[in-house]
Write a protein that holds these residues in place. Sequence first.
Motif, PDB file in Angstrom:
ATOM      1  N   UNK A   1       0.832  -1.212   0.000  1.00 40.21           N
ATOM      2  CA  UNK A   1       0.000   0.000   0.000  1.00 40.21           C
ATOM      3  C   UNK A   1       0.860   1.252   0.000  1.00 40.21           C
ATOM      4  N   UNK A   2       1.913   1.213   0.814  1.00 38.03           N
ATOM      5  CA  UNK A   2       2.780   2.391   0.932  1.00 38.03           C
ATOM      6  C   UNK A   2       3.550   2.628  -0.375  1.00 38.03           C
ATOM      7  N   UNK A   3       4.075   1.547  -0.959  1.00 37.24           N
ATOM      8  CA  UNK A   3       4.860   1.692  -2.194  1.00 37.24           C
ATOM      9  C   UNK A   3       3.980   2.210  -3.334  1.00 37.24           C
ATOM     10  N   UNK A   4       2.774   1.678  -3.441  1.00 40.36           N
ATOM     11  CA  UNK A   4       1.896   2.129  -4.536  1.00 40.36           C
ATOM     12  C   UNK A   4       1.434   3.566  -4.284  1.00 40.36           C
ATOM     13  N   UNK A   5       1.176   3.906  -3.021  1.00 42.31           N
ATOM     14  CA  UNK A   5       0.782   5.292  -2.724  1.00 42.31           C
ATOM     15  C   UNK A   5       1.918   6.245  -3.108  1.00 42.31           C
ATOM     16  N   UNK A   6       3.156   5.852  -2.836  1.00 39.56           N
ATOM     17  CA  UNK A   6       4.304   6.682  -3.228  1.00 39.56           C
ATOM     18  C   UNK A   6       4.338   6.860  -4.738  1.00 39.56           C
ATOM     19  N   UNK A   7       4.143   5.754  -5.445  1.00 37.34           N
ATOM     20  CA  UNK A   7       4.199   5.793  -6.907  1.00 37.34           C
ATOM     21  C   UNK A   7       3.117   6.731  -7.466  1.00 37.34           C
ATOM     22  N   UNK A   8       1.899   6.583  -6.947  1.00 37.64           N
ATOM     23  CA  UNK A   8       0.787   7.393  -7.453  1.00 37.64           C
ATOM     24  C   UNK A   8       1.005   8.868  -7.125  1.00 37.64           C
ATOM     25  N   UNK A   9       1.580   9.117  -5.941  1.00 32.05           N
ATOM     26  CA  UNK A   9       1.730  10.523  -5.545  1.00 32.05           C
ATOM     27  C   UNK A   9       3.039  11.137  -6.032  1.00 32.05           C
ATOM     28  N   UNK A  10       3.740  10.395  -6.905  1.00 28.67           N
ATOM     29  CA  UNK A  10       4.919  10.982  -7.554  1.00 28.67           C
ATOM     30  C   UNK A  10       6.208  10.896  -6.768  1.00 28.67           C
ATOM     31  N   UNK A  11       6.204  10.110  -5.666  1.00 28.80           N
ATOM     32  CA  UNK A  11       7.448   9.920  -4.918  1.00 28.80           C
ATOM     33  C   UNK A  11       8.111   8.621  -5.368  1.00 28.80           C
ATOM     34  N   UNK A  12       9.402   8.501  -5.068  1.00 39.06           N
ATOM     35  CA  UNK A  12      10.076   7.241  -5.370  1.00 39.06           C
ATOM     36  C   UNK A  12       9.816   6.285  -4.210  1.00 39.06           C
TER      37      UNK A  12
END
Length: 431
Positions: free
Chosen positions: A407-418
């Motif tokens: 969840x955290x990794x995908x949220x980072x991806x969607x919100x433009x973070x690495x």
Amino acid sequence: MYKIDLMSDNKNKTTLVLGAGVIGVTTAYYLARAGLDVTVVDRQDAPGMETSFANGGQIAASHAEPWATPSALGNIIKWLGRTDAPLKFRLKADPVLWNWCIRFLVNCTAGRVSQNIERTLRVALYSRASLIALRAEIGIEYDQRTDGVLHFYGQTKDYDRACKHAETMRGHGFEQQLLSGGECVSTEPALVHALDTGQLAGGILASDDESGDAHAFTKALAGHAADLGVKFRYGCDIERLLTSSGAVTGVELGDGEVLLADATVLALGSYSPLLLRPLGIHLPIYPAKGYSVTLPIIDANLAPKTSLTENERKLVYSRLGSRLRIAGTAEIAGYNTDIDTERTAIMLKAAAELLPGACDLTDPDPWAGLRAKTPDSVPVLGMTPIKSLYLNTGHGTLGWTMSCGSGRAIADLVSGRTPDIDLNGLAMDRF
Ligand SMILES: Cc1cc2nc3c(=O)[nH]c(=O)nc-3n(C[C@H](O)[C@H](O)[C@H](O)COP(=O)(O)OP(=O)(O)OC[C@H]3O[C@@H](n4cnc5c(N)ncnc54)[C@H](O)[C@@H]3O)c2cc1C
């Protein structure tokens, strides 16, 4: 048909999360924390009502060995026709299943096993660390236990094989302790009967693994997510993904309502491939049905505190407050969640033979759920060839273990973070 434009009243990036299982809810929580405007859509009336409802409860990176191994085919043949087989294939004329089986066989080599263990461990260890951080931050309660997971073996030859596997895991940086039968009982006194009756040759302890009630966690985290502003749309059947100019723009619900958003995360467990097929994406995820029974504990001293995995019957035992959850078995038999009492009887027999007097066997709460199984046992995390569409699915036997990290990794991806972990080898382009 009428429209709700989720983009119109918020200048933040709007995101739809499809599915309110443990994967969808963790994704939504981390997205909301990143400041996005999030709506979760699910056909059920509450979070975590399907596969996240009554699983084995283990947060177990120690289960990173995939199903596809060099010995898998031999085991499947050995188990053919056995009613208590840990894994049953009901082969039928379904091209999706046959395609899945071919990919499964391709993954049975030693090289693939090592690669798939590394990929699973990458997510599982990150996830466990994320869960620990989350617990410290929000104080979430879900009958959690941090006593580790003890894998135990009835036969010396199986224990010896497991010790070799523990070496492989050590090679991937995952440490476990090898225990004699007596040391297993010192770690978990409830195993004394197993030792006395020849059901315990040795064990392997993953002391940093954990356990807890995934459904309680999902419900509680959905509450925290709602406090952060996440909107939950329950009772909504998602009919199809909507596209425009090569991007996913939202979904159409069963009643014709349309929800639009800047980004869409698909977290529908076993049902994920069904919405992707009309877009020409053939994701090799197939449902693997499993069962659990939850029993009231009647003698707390006889019930295990450490979460257990029994190699012989491929069952897990987790203490959830005043209940004991026993889970396992797998049937590759399509989308069917009927409860076969022959399968749940395996668990009641195991409780009687292993932990006599611990639980009330006359009051079992049986359940069946569908694990979203990929042929390599690695989840599917990341982007798709279609713009604005992300996948967080295919977690198979380890969705609870990998939920916070995914969840955290995908949220980072969607919100433009690495993302903190490398998503290489986890996305759908590996198929
Ligand atoms: C017997 C058993 C034991 C297990 N034990 C463990 C364990 O010990 N440890 C572990 O880590 N994992 C375990 N698992 C696996 C784990 O439970 C799953 O990987 C995890 O729950 C998957 O979560 P999910 O959110 O992807 O799927 P789900 O919880 O199934 O959520 C998907 C959601 O999508 C919704 N949905 C689907 N299609 C639609 C649609 N068209 N429209 C609207 N909504 C839709 C569903 O209602 C559901 O709420 C076990 C699984 C089983 C079956």
